[in-house]
Design a protein around this motif. Structure first.
Motif, mmCIF file in Angstrom:
data_model
loop_
_atom_site.group_PDB
_atom_site.id
_atom_site.type_symbol
_atom_site.label_atom_id
_atom_site.label_comp_id
_atom_site.label_asym_id
_atom_site.label_seq_id
_atom_site.Cartn_x
_atom_site.Cartn_y
_atom_site.Cartn_z
ATOM 1 N N ILE A 372 86.691 38.918 75.469
ATOM 2 C CA ILE A 372 86.177 37.624 75.000
ATOM 3 C C ILE A 372 87.189 36.954 74.081
ATOM 4 O O ILE A 372 87.453 35.750 74.194
ATOM 5 C CB ILE A 372 84.816 37.831 74.276
ATOM 6 C CG1 ILE A 372 83.757 38.301 75.285
ATOM 7 C CG2 ILE A 372 84.368 36.547 73.583
ATOM 8 C CD1 ILE A 372 82.517 38.888 74.640
ATOM 9 N N TYR A 373 87.787 37.731 73.179
ATOM 10 C CA TYR A 373 88.791 37.181 72.260
ATOM 11 C C TYR A 373 89.990 36.622 73.029
ATOM 12 O O TYR A 373 90.515 35.550 72.686
ATOM 13 C CB TYR A 373 89.257 38.265 71.287
ATOM 14 C CG TYR A 373 90.365 37.809 70.360
ATOM 15 C CD1 TYR A 373 90.085 37.088 69.207
ATOM 16 C CD2 TYR A 373 91.705 38.090 70.655
ATOM 17 C CE1 TYR A 373 91.105 36.651 68.371
ATOM 18 C CE2 TYR A 373 92.720 37.657 69.823
ATOM 19 C CZ TYR A 373 92.421 36.951 68.687
ATOM 20 O OH TYR A 373 93.441 36.518 67.872
ATOM 21 N N GLN A 376 89.043 33.316 74.522
ATOM 22 C CA GLN A 376 88.906 32.302 73.474
ATOM 23 C C GLN A 376 90.268 31.820 72.974
ATOM 24 O O GLN A 376 90.502 30.627 72.815
ATOM 25 C CB GLN A 376 88.105 32.869 72.308
ATOM 26 C CG GLN A 376 86.618 33.010 72.587
ATOM 27 C CD GLN A 376 85.878 33.687 71.455
ATOM 28 O OE1 GLN A 376 86.474 34.428 70.661
ATOM 29 N NE2 GLN A 376 84.578 33.473 71.370
ATOM 30 N N SER A 377 91.177 32.781 72.743
ATOM 31 C CA SER A 377 92.487 32.424 72.183
ATOM 32 C C SER A 377 93.372 31.709 73.197
ATOM 33 O O SER A 377 94.325 31.029 72.809
ATOM 34 C CB SER A 377 93.197 33.667 71.652
ATOM 35 O OG SER A 377 93.360 34.623 72.674
ATOM 36 N N ALA A 379 91.993 29.642 75.645
ATOM 37 C CA ALA A 379 91.154 28.627 76.279
ATOM 38 C C ALA A 379 91.901 27.303 76.418
ATOM 39 O O ALA A 379 92.650 26.895 75.529
ATOM 40 C CB ALA A 379 89.879 28.427 75.472
ATOM 41 N N ARG A 384 88.090 23.560 74.659
ATOM 42 C CA ARG A 384 87.963 23.496 73.200
ATOM 43 C C ARG A 384 87.124 22.300 72.737
ATOM 44 O O ARG A 384 86.777 22.194 71.561
ATOM 45 C CB ARG A 384 89.339 23.464 72.553
ATOM 46 C CG ARG A 384 90.146 24.726 72.829
ATOM 47 C CD ARG A 384 91.472 24.774 72.112
ATOM 48 N NE ARG A 384 92.229 25.950 72.507
ATOM 49 C CZ ARG A 384 92.047 27.162 72.011
ATOM 50 N NH1 ARG A 384 91.124 27.348 71.078
ATOM 51 N NH2 ARG A 384 92.762 28.185 72.428
ATOM 52 N N LEU A 389 82.637 27.665 72.676
ATOM 53 C CA LEU A 389 83.882 27.570 73.433
ATOM 54 C C LEU A 389 83.744 28.134 74.838
ATOM 55 O O LEU A 389 84.164 27.507 75.814
ATOM 56 C CB LEU A 389 84.981 28.319 72.664
ATOM 57 C CG LEU A 389 86.412 28.171 73.170
ATOM 58 C CD1 LEU A 389 86.846 26.721 73.143
ATOM 59 C CD2 LEU A 389 87.357 29.009 72.312
ATOM 60 N N LEU A 390 83.140 29.300 74.977
ATOM 61 C CA LEU A 390 82.942 29.949 76.280
ATOM 62 C C LEU A 390 81.461 29.911 76.640
ATOM 63 O O LEU A 390 80.601 29.948 75.757
ATOM 64 C CB LEU A 390 83.413 31.411 76.223
ATOM 65 C CG LEU A 390 84.881 31.666 75.866
ATOM 66 C CD1 LEU A 390 85.145 33.168 75.795
ATOM 67 C CD2 LEU A 390 85.816 31.009 76.866
ATOM 68 N N VAL A 395 79.575 35.329 78.404
ATOM 69 C CA VAL A 395 79.872 36.176 77.245
ATOM 70 C C VAL A 395 78.814 37.262 77.080
ATOM 71 O O VAL A 395 79.129 38.453 76.890
ATOM 72 C CB VAL A 395 79.969 35.319 75.965
ATOM 73 C CG1 VAL A 395 80.054 36.208 74.720
ATOM 74 C CG2 VAL A 395 81.194 34.401 76.029
#
Length: 469
Positions: A372-373, A376-377, A379, A384, A389-390, A395
């Protein structure tokens, strides 16, 4: 994701060193400058303010430098300076380490004859290289390691020394089935870090290995700190290097930290990986080195597309479909660890997140939170604009798939069965319960499971009872 959990912090390593080692380290101006650069901003300000103050500084005077809100930061900075042996608090005054003071002054003013900042070659290199070539070399060498970690075969296999370091640092481990090295949970976390953090993680493991190999730790550290102070694109002579440091050159070439045309070459070039070790600047971040077919390596152009990297490239939909706008083989290989890739285009790959693809990642030790991280990082800028975000459905499902796998926990144990007499079984069951080693039992089947720790005691009890009968 905090890098503190990853043991990549050079502070943590330096703080474990004895005072005698620090005294030897402080004898080199380049090392003093490197340690100064690694300090927090308030720590650097304290050092510069007191560098030319020969008298001890009362702690009460120092406290007057900051307002009430800054007291905590000042205390943290003083603690760090104390642990790095730069300052020592004697009663109510602060005293700077005299060796550090003198050599740091030499670093700032160019004094001393130690040549701790390297000896630039006095003659021109017949095979001169430029910064573009060095960037390409460093990127190629470093990404070869990362490609190997994610299992791509696009680059040559790293050297034996690199493989040993990957295994020793637990970034990779031997597969039980194939015997081949495969990425671990720690290795995937390593891929999520910036290049500077990755390099320091490698070098800290190298320092541990250097101690095992009985290399002089101070010489190893001095050379690493020296590299951080050298000028990119400049060639330096090996004449001032010790035997330990000459041995290091070969290993550092494999990591892309230095470039040497031949093993016995009398000069070496620090790459951007080396010169940014202590500067805090990005090392190779967002640098894509492009070569035309007609270009030689020395005329290659380094193109920075950091803006594109910052924007991210991953788009995730609620139907579990994933679109990644990237042509980086490394990023595609990372995605392949947890995504079932379906199509590949010139600048994009598509895939879908499935139960099987997530389970394959979990088997390698990668966690749901790391997956997941990563998304996100990385994306895409369009993602955004959304909150969250997701997609929450995706998730939550990734976390559920992980929980599904964690429902069963293997425990080493022993099975006791085929008791001929019910009384013998009942007595053994009661004895195991009293010891707290009974994991499961069935009176009707005269079967029970005992923990590994309690096996010897229960086995002895059963044997003694059977002998009495």
């Amino acid at each position: 994701m905090s890098v503190d959990n990853f043991k990549t912090n050079i502070y943590e390593y330096l703080e474990t060193l004895p005072t005698f080692t620090f005294m030897r380290l402080f004898e080199k101006p380049a090392t003093c400058l490197a340690i100064f650069r690694l300090l927090p901003s308030l720590g650097r300000q304290i050092v510069m303010s007191l560098l030319y103050v020969e008298m001890p500084m009362p702690v009460t005077d120092l406290l007057a430098w900051v307002n009430k809100d800054g007291q905590k930061k000042l205390a943290e900075s003083l603690l760090k300076l104390s642990r790095l042996q730069i300052f020592e608090q004697k009663e109510l005054v602060l005293v700077m380490n005299e060796t550090f003071r003198n050599e740091f002054k030499n670093a700032l003013t160019g004094g001393g004859m130690q040549q701790s900042f390297g000896l630039p070659c006095s003659t021109p290199d017949k095979h001169a290289v430029d910064i573009g070539f060095l960037d390409h070399y460093a990127t190629t060498q470093w990404e070869a390691i990362l490609h190997y970690m994610v299992g791509t075969s696009l680059t040559k296999k790293p050297s034996r020394g690199v493989l040993n370091l990957l295994e020793r640092s637990k970034l990779m481990q031997s597969s039980v089935e194939s015997g081949q090295l495969q990425i671990t949970n720690k290795g995937f976390q390593f891929l999520l870090q910036d290049v500077n953090t990755q390099v320091w993680a490698f070098l800290l493991q190298y320092l541990d290995m250097a101690e095992v190999l009985q290399m002089d730790l101070v010489e190893v550290l001095n050379f690493l700190f020296q590299l951080g102070s050298l000028e990119l694109g400049e060639s330096y002579s090996v004449e001032t290097l010790t035997q330990t440091q000459l041995q290091m050159l070969e290993d550092l070439r494999d990591y892309g930290i230095v470039y040497q045309r031949k093993k016995l070459s009398k000069r070496y070039y620090p790459t951007r990986l080396a010169t940014t070790l202590t500067s805090g600047n990005a090392a190779l971040a967002g640098v894509a080195v492009k070569h035309n077919a007609s270009e030689t390596p020395s005329t290659a152009v380094a193109v920075t597309d950091a803006g594109e990297v910052d924007q991210g490239f991953v788009i995730l939909e609620t139907n579990y479909k994933l679109y990644a706008y990237t042509d980086s083989p490394l990023q595609i290989a990372v995605l392949n660890l947890f995504v079932q890739l379906q199509s590949r285009f010139r600048n994009m790959v598509t895939g879908v997140i499935t139960r099987d693809s997530i389970r394959n990642a979990l088997i390698k030790g990668i966690t749901a939170e790391q997956i997941i991280y990563y998304m996100q990082s990385h994306a895409h800028s369009q993602m955004r604009k959304k909150i969250p975000l997701l997609p929450l459905t995706v998730v939550d499902q990734i976390r559920l798939w992980e929980m599904e796998r964690n429902r069963l926990k293997p425990t080493a144990s022993y099975l006791y069965h085929e008791f001929n007499v019910q009384a013998d079984f009942d007595a053994a069951e009661k004895f195991a319960q009293e010891l707290g080693v009974l994991l499961w039992s069935s009176s009707t089947k005269r079967t029970m499971v005992i923990s590994e720790a309690g096996h010897d005691d229960v086995k002895g009890f059963v044997k003694r009872r059977l002998l009495r009968n």
